[in-house]
Design a protein around this motif. Structure first.
Motif, PDB file in Angstrom:
ATOM      1  N   GLY A  10       0.787  -1.227   0.000  1.00 25.43           N
ATOM      2  CA  GLY A  10       0.000   0.000   0.000  1.00 25.43           C
ATOM      3  C   GLY A  10       0.821   1.280   0.000  1.00 25.43           C
ATOM      4  O   GLY A  10       0.286   2.358  -0.230  1.00 25.43           O
ATOM      5  N   LEU A  11       2.131   1.185   0.258  1.00 26.61           N
ATOM      6  CA  LEU A  11       2.988   2.374   0.242  1.00 26.61           C
ATOM      7  C   LEU A  11       3.310   2.740  -1.197  1.00 26.61           C
ATOM      8  O   LEU A  11       3.567   1.868  -2.017  1.00 26.61           O
ATOM      9  N   VAL A  59       6.235   1.496   8.548  1.00 26.40           N
ATOM     10  CA  VAL A  59       5.169   1.784   7.585  1.00 26.40           C
ATOM     11  C   VAL A  59       3.884   1.892   8.386  1.00 26.40           C
ATOM     12  O   VAL A  59       3.501   0.963   9.096  1.00 26.40           O
ATOM     13  N   ARG A  60       3.216   3.022   8.292  1.00 29.37           N
ATOM     14  CA  ARG A  60       1.994   3.294   9.053  1.00 29.37           C
ATOM     15  C   ARG A  60       0.862   3.669   8.100  1.00 29.37           C
ATOM     16  O   ARG A  60       1.082   3.987   6.943  1.00 29.37           O
ATOM     17  N   THR A  61      -0.352   3.673   8.651  1.00 32.71           N
ATOM     18  CA  THR A  61      -1.537   4.069   7.891  1.00 32.71           C
ATOM     19  C   THR A  61      -2.167   5.267   8.569  1.00 32.71           C
ATOM     20  O   THR A  61      -2.346   5.259   9.792  1.00 32.71           O
ATOM     21  N   ASP A  67      -4.007   6.636   3.656  1.00 28.49           N
ATOM     22  CA  ASP A  67      -2.790   6.372   2.895  1.00 28.49           C
ATOM     23  C   ASP A  67      -1.675   5.879   3.803  1.00 28.49           C
ATOM     24  O   ASP A  67      -1.604   6.227   4.976  1.00 28.49           O
ATOM     25  N   ARG A  68      -0.783   5.095   3.223  1.00 27.97           N
ATOM     26  CA  ARG A  68       0.393   4.614   3.950  1.00 27.97           C
ATOM     27  C   ARG A  68       1.469   5.704   3.916  1.00 27.97           C
ATOM     28  O   ARG A  68       1.568   6.476   2.965  1.00 27.97           O
ATOM     29  N   TYR A  69       2.275   5.739   4.967  1.00 26.51           N
ATOM     30  CA  TYR A  69       3.397   6.675   5.046  1.00 26.51           C
ATOM     31  C   TYR A  69       4.491   6.047   5.896  1.00 26.51           C
ATOM     32  O   TYR A  69       4.284   5.002   6.516  1.00 26.51           O
ATOM     33  N   ALA A  93       4.570  -3.001   7.076  1.00 27.46           N
ATOM     34  CA  ALA A  93       3.148  -2.656   7.045  1.00 27.46           C
ATOM     35  C   ALA A  93       2.331  -3.774   7.662  1.00 27.46           C
ATOM     36  O   ALA A  93       2.613  -4.956   7.476  1.00 27.46           O
TER      37      ALA A  93
END
Length: 108
Positions: A10-11, A59-61, A67-69, A93
């Motif tokens: 998702g990143l 990796v976070r949401t 959105d992932r960041y 993630a």
């Protein structure tokens, strides 16, 4: 700056990089490293931002389905990463679908 992750699902390139909730850079490239079967993330960090060599990249949401960041937690080391340095401590993630599925099927 680079970091390797077991999963960056998702990143995307262009995703933000944050420290303490403040944007300090962006993801510039994501590629697959066939030597160790990990995702290699290249980040552009703003000038003036220094990172210790024991910093952690995660990796976070944003929110539940945002959105992932990349979130960077600074370390406590006296050694700093230079230009082109690598963050070795990473957290991949979380796959929300796998987590929910595991929870549902373990309840039965």
């Amino acid at each position: 700056m680079t970091a390797k992750f077991g999963s960056v699902s998702g990143l995307k390139s262009g995703a933000i990089v944050e420290i303490a909730g403040v944007q300090v850079g962006k993801v510039t490239d994501i590629s697959f490293d066939p030597d160790d079967y990990e995702a290699k993330v290249v980040m552009s960090i703003n000038q003036g931002v220094v990172l210790q060599d024991d910093s952690i990249a995660s990796v976070r949401t944003a929110g539940i389905i945002g959105d992932r960041y990349i979130d960077i937690s600074p370390g406590g080391s006296d050694e700093l990463l230079g230009d082109g340095g690598r963050i070795f401590e990473t957290e991949s993630a979380i796959n929300l679908e796998e987590l929910v599925s595991k929870y549902i099927f373990e309840k039965e």
